[in-house]
Design an enzyme around this catalytic site. Sequence first.
Site, mmCIF file in Angstrom:
data_model
loop_
_atom_site.group_PDB
_atom_site.id
_atom_site.type_symbol
_atom_site.label_atom_id
_atom_site.label_comp_id
_atom_site.label_asym_id
_atom_site.label_seq_id
_atom_site.Cartn_x
_atom_site.Cartn_y
_atom_site.Cartn_z
ATOM 1 N N CYS A 2 0.854 -1.178 0.000
ATOM 2 C CA CYS A 2 0.000 0.000 0.000
ATOM 3 C C CYS A 2 0.895 1.234 0.000
ATOM 4 C CB CYS A 2 -0.904 0.018 1.232
ATOM 5 S SG CYS A 2 -2.090 -1.345 1.317
ATOM 6 N N GLU A 80 1.744 -5.979 6.221
ATOM 7 C CA GLU A 80 0.930 -7.098 6.694
ATOM 8 C C GLU A 80 1.457 -7.571 8.032
ATOM 9 O OE1 GLU A 80 -0.516 -11.594 5.291
ATOM 10 O OE2 GLU A 80 0.561 -10.289 3.886
ATOM 11 N N ASP A 105 -5.998 -6.953 9.372
ATOM 12 C CA ASP A 105 -4.879 -6.919 10.305
ATOM 13 C C ASP A 105 -4.625 -5.508 10.846
ATOM 14 O OD1 ASP A 105 -4.040 -6.091 7.793
ATOM 15 O OD2 ASP A 105 -2.108 -7.113 7.878
#
Length: 252
Positions: A2, A80, A105
Amino acid sequence: MCGIVGFIGGGGSAEHRGATAGRMADAIARRGPDDSGIWVDADAGLSFGHRRLSIVDLSPAGHQPMVSSCGRWVITFNGEIYNHAELRAELDGAGMAPEWRGHCDTEVLLAAIAAWGIRQALQRCVGMFAFGLWDKRERTLTLARDRLGEKPLYFGWAGKTFLFASELAALQKHPDWQGQIDRDALCLFLRFNYIPAPHTIYRGIRKLLPGTYFELRAGDRTGTAQIYWDSSEVAARGAREPFQGSPDEAVE
């Protein structure tokens, strides 16, 4: 992957700040083609932007920037948390979990920070990540990076504005950006054929070191960096306490 961006300080209305955060995030849109978002605290002069690549929980429940269930924390997160399911179960078992909105998450990370504090949450997380975190109660911005620095994070001052982003290209979209070449960093590049951390090619802009988090209170010009994980300490502990199990146990 991201893309995360943010800044604090400087002037401008909430609309102007939001538009600036949007332009910064759009500069790294390829990092997150699935969704985008901005969040502004006009009173504190803080703005977050996010470009999302949906991996864990593809639903809108994973939209960022994300506000914690208690309302205190706001995060823009890249990466992550591999052990998020275990952390979620631990929070549930201890009665410290919020009313979960999804299975992302990032939501678990926010809940861990709310329950245990930033440092302990980082020490419990296993993963690759970089994030910007705003504490609305203490009016403090925290930047953090994973243990080995798999996810990038750049930060520094541009005039009266403190900027951060996943890539230098995003910083360049802020109107206060100056972009002066750091001649010392240029010398490092000519010597090593790359620019070692924490340096970057631009004066006053740094890479956050792996295993480190940086805190800056609204209105301050200087922040503090703290190491939450040190490879040398891990190696020393391994030498003092060598693994005694079988080879099969070592790879489980």
